[in-house]
Design a protein around this motif. Structure first.
Motif, PDB file in Angstrom:
ATOM      1  N   MET A   1       0.838  -1.186   0.000  1.00 17.49           N
ATOM      2  CA  MET A   1       0.000   0.000   0.000  1.00 17.49           C
ATOM      3  C   MET A   1       0.884   1.251   0.000  1.00 17.49           C
ATOM      4  N   ALA A   2       0.547   2.244  -0.842  1.00 17.20           N
ATOM      5  CA  ALA A   2       1.317   3.479  -0.918  1.00 17.20           C
ATOM      6  C   ALA A   2       0.785   4.472   0.108  1.00 17.20           C
ATOM      7  N   PHE A   3       1.674   5.152   0.785  1.00 15.82           N
ATOM      8  CA  PHE A   3       1.295   6.146   1.781  1.00 15.82           C
ATOM      9  C   PHE A   3       1.907   7.487   1.420  1.00 15.82           C
ATOM     10  N   GLU A   4       1.205   8.564   1.785  1.00 14.43           N
ATOM     11  CA  GLU A   4       1.787   9.893   1.721  1.00 14.43           C
ATOM     12  C   GLU A   4       1.332  10.677   2.946  1.00 14.43           C
ATOM     13  N   ILE A   5       2.154  11.596   3.381  1.00 11.52           N
ATOM     14  CA  ILE A   5       1.886  12.311   4.620  1.00 11.52           C
ATOM     15  C   ILE A   5       2.507  13.700   4.545  1.00 11.52           C
ATOM     16  N   ASP A   6       1.920  14.634   5.258  1.00 18.63           N
ATOM     17  CA  ASP A   6       2.480  15.972   5.421  1.00 18.63           C
ATOM     18  C   ASP A   6       3.295  15.994   6.712  1.00 18.63           C
ATOM     19  N   LEU A   7       4.374  16.765   6.726  1.00 19.66           N
ATOM     20  CA  LEU A   7       5.201  16.922   7.922  1.00 19.66           C
ATOM     21  C   LEU A   7       5.198  18.406   8.276  1.00 19.66           C
ATOM     22  N   ASN A   8       4.692  18.737   9.470  1.00 19.80           N
ATOM     23  CA  ASN A   8       4.586  20.145   9.852  1.00 19.80           C
ATOM     24  C   ASN A   8       5.348  20.434  11.139  1.00 19.80           C
ATOM     25  N   SER A   9       5.611  21.724  11.371  1.00 18.80           N
ATOM     26  CA  SER A   9       6.261  22.153  12.608  1.00 18.80           C
ATOM     27  C   SER A   9       5.769  23.535  12.985  1.00 18.80           C
ATOM     28  N   ASP A  10       5.733  23.803  14.299  1.00 19.59           N
ATOM     29  CA  ASP A  10       5.347  25.111  14.824  1.00 19.59           C
ATOM     30  C   ASP A  10       6.572  26.019  14.796  1.00 19.59           C
ATOM     31  N   LEU A  11       6.505  27.085  14.008  1.00 19.28           N
ATOM     32  CA  LEU A  11       7.671  27.941  13.792  1.00 19.28           C
ATOM     33  C   LEU A  11       7.331  29.411  14.073  1.00 19.28           C
ATOM     34  N   GLY A  12       8.361  30.257  14.016  1.00 17.15           N
ATOM     35  CA  GLY A  12       8.165  31.679  14.255  1.00 17.15           C
ATOM     36  C   GLY A  12       7.816  32.003  15.692  1.00 17.15           C
TER      37      GLY A  12
ATOM     38  N   GLY B   1       9.698  32.847  18.294  1.00 18.76           N
ATOM     39  CA  GLY B   1      10.519  33.762  19.064  1.00 18.76           C
ATOM     40  C   GLY B   1       9.748  35.053  19.327  1.00 18.76           C
ATOM     41  N   PHE B   2      10.444  36.044  19.864  1.00 18.63           N
ATOM     42  CA  PHE B   2       9.825  37.355  20.052  1.00 18.63           C
ATOM     43  C   PHE B   2      10.936  38.385  20.186  1.00 18.63           C
ATOM     44  N   GLY B   3      10.944  39.373  19.298  1.00 25.24           N
ATOM     45  CA  GLY B   3      11.979  40.392  19.337  1.00 25.24           C
ATOM     46  C   GLY B   3      13.363  39.781  19.196  1.00 25.24           C
ATOM     47  N   ALA B   4      14.212  40.041  20.191  1.00 22.35           N
ATOM     48  CA  ALA B   4      15.593  39.540  20.157  1.00 22.35           C
ATOM     49  C   ALA B   4      15.725  38.113  20.654  1.00 22.35           C
ATOM     50  N   TRP B   5      14.615  37.497  21.065  1.00 25.55           N
ATOM     51  CA  TRP B   5      14.680  36.157  21.657  1.00 25.55           C
ATOM     52  C   TRP B   5      14.227  35.106  20.645  1.00 25.55           C
ATOM     53  N   PRO B   6      15.138  34.300  20.131  1.00 21.90           N
ATOM     54  CA  PRO B   6      14.774  33.262  19.161  1.00 21.90           C
ATOM     55  C   PRO B   6      14.207  32.028  19.861  1.00 21.90           C
ATOM     56  N   MET B   7      13.529  31.195  19.095  1.00 18.36           N
ATOM     57  CA  MET B   7      13.014  29.918  19.604  1.00 18.36           C
ATOM     58  C   MET B   7      13.205  28.874  18.523  1.00 18.36           C
ATOM     59  N   GLY B   8      14.135  27.957  18.732  1.00 17.48           N
ATOM     60  CA  GLY B   8      14.364  26.897  17.764  1.00 17.48           C
ATOM     61  C   GLY B   8      15.113  27.378  16.534  1.00 17.48           C
ATOM     62  N   ASP B   9      15.412  26.453  15.650  1.00 16.35           N
ATOM     63  CA  ASP B   9      16.131  26.751  14.405  1.00 16.35           C
ATOM     64  C   ASP B   9      15.139  26.660  13.249  1.00 16.35           C
ATOM     65  N   ASP B  10      14.395  27.739  13.057  1.00 15.84           N
ATOM     66  CA  ASP B  10      13.340  27.742  12.047  1.00 15.84           C
ATOM     67  C   ASP B  10      13.866  27.515  10.639  1.00 15.84           C
TER      68      ASP B  10
ATOM     69  N   VAL C   1       6.225  17.851  14.329  1.00 14.38           N
ATOM     70  CA  VAL C   1       7.402  17.826  15.200  1.00 14.38           C
ATOM     71  C   VAL C   1       7.535  19.234  15.758  1.00 14.38           C
ATOM     72  N   HIS C   2       7.385  19.403  17.066  1.00 11.69           N
ATOM     73  CA  HIS C   2       7.433  20.733  17.658  1.00 11.69           C
ATOM     74  C   HIS C   2       8.804  21.374  17.461  1.00 11.69           C
ATOM     75  N   GLY C   3       8.806  22.627  17.014  1.00 11.83           N
ATOM     76  CA  GLY C   3      10.064  23.317  16.766  1.00 11.83           C
ATOM     77  C   GLY C   3      10.833  23.657  18.025  1.00 11.83           C
ATOM     78  N   ASP C   4      10.148  23.688  19.191  1.00 13.82           N
ATOM     79  CA  ASP C   4      10.823  24.050  20.439  1.00 13.82           C
ATOM     80  C   ASP C   4      11.255  22.827  21.245  1.00 13.82           C
ATOM     81  N   THR C   5      11.042  21.629  20.709  1.00 17.45           N
ATOM     82  CA  THR C   5      11.485  20.418  21.379  1.00 17.45           C
ATOM     83  C   THR C   5      13.009  20.315  21.308  1.00 17.45           C
ATOM     84  N   PRO C   6      13.685  19.935  22.410  1.00 11.47           N
ATOM     85  CA  PRO C   6      15.146  19.759  22.338  1.00 11.47           C
ATOM     86  C   PRO C   6      15.529  18.778  21.219  1.00 11.47           C
TER      87      PRO C   6
END
Length: 244
Positions: free
Chosen positions: A1-12, A14-23, A215-220
């Motif tokens: 059986m053939a499968f296809e899937i989307d892969l998403n992440s929560d990005l953007g 950070g806030f101002g000078a404080w980044p969050m993850g490697d977007d 996959v959460h962008g802020d996960t270690p």
């Protein structure tokens, strides 16, 4: 059986000078980007830059709308009524929509964030507020969220496409609901996250069948985790394709 899937992440998220993850690194891996709209995280500059990078890489843009709660990162349950949630959804979707248009793209879908994600899954009024706001702006938008919840039912009631989401890095209960983040075993990483992503893509998880894996962008170690998941899925013949 053939499968296809989307892969998403929560990005953007950070806030101002404080980044969050490697977007930027994540945008080279995922097919859809849930970009924070300035309420739980993010700001005008971050939104615009993330939209520009997403358009350059062919990644679909989604509005990650949430409670207006920078201090709590949108993970606190706020006593907002349905009209206030509708207003916030309109405002946040409009802000990201402008950034996406300026970048030469457009918002394709909406995913609620954090506490709003869970509250609207169980509360028909909040779910209808989100779906109703989306329908006012663009009935071509899709709603991304957990299957068999009020969010799915609200999307159907407003004539919107609904895409079920699963999480590679969150543990599921036997009933298909997520283990609360406050529990010590709520998060998954390494081989456990990889195995769960495979189960989700193949429809073998405790969660209902999904069209997108997060996959959460802020996960270690999020970038390494997402890269391993992408390589394993494609290596197993699973096609990665944006749903929107």
């Amino acid at each position: 059986m053939a499968f296809e899937i989307d892969l998403n992440s929560d990005l953007g998220e950070g806030f101002g000078a404080w980044p969050m993850g490697d977007d930027e690194a994540m945008l080279g891996i995922v097919t859809s980007a849930n970009i924070a709209c300035g309420a739980h995280a993010g700001d005008a500059g971050i939104m615009r830059r993330r939209c520009e990078s997403a358009v350059e890489r062919g990644v679909r843009i989604g509005a990650h709308v949430g409670y207006r709660d920078l201090h709590g990162f949108g993970r606190r349950h706020l006593a907002m009524d349905a009209r206030a949630v509708e207003d916030e959804t309109l405002h946040q979707l409009g802000a990201l929509g402008a950034a996406a248009t300026a970048a030469g793209g457009r918002v394709r879908y909406v995913k609620p964030h954090g506490a709003l994600y869970h509250d609207a899954s169980d509360d028909p009024g909040l779910a209808a507020a989100i779906a109703g706001a989306m329908a006012m702006i663009d009935r071509g938008l899709a709603l991304l969220g957990p299957a068999d919840t009020e969010l799915e039912r609200a999307a159907a009631a407003h004539g919107l496409a609904f895409v079920a989401e699963g999480f590679a890095d969150r543990r599921y209960r036997d009933d298909g609901r997520l283990v609360d983040r406050r529990e010590p075993d709520a998060m998954l990483d390494g081989d456990d996250a990889l195995a769960q992503a495979l189960r989700l893509a193949r429809g073998e998880s405790a969660a209902p069948r999904v069209g997108s894996i997060c996959v959460h962008g802020d996960t270690p170690g999020a970038v390494a985790m997402a890269r391993r998941i992408r390589e394993r899925l494609t290596g197993d013949g699973i096609t990665l394709r944006a749903f929107a």
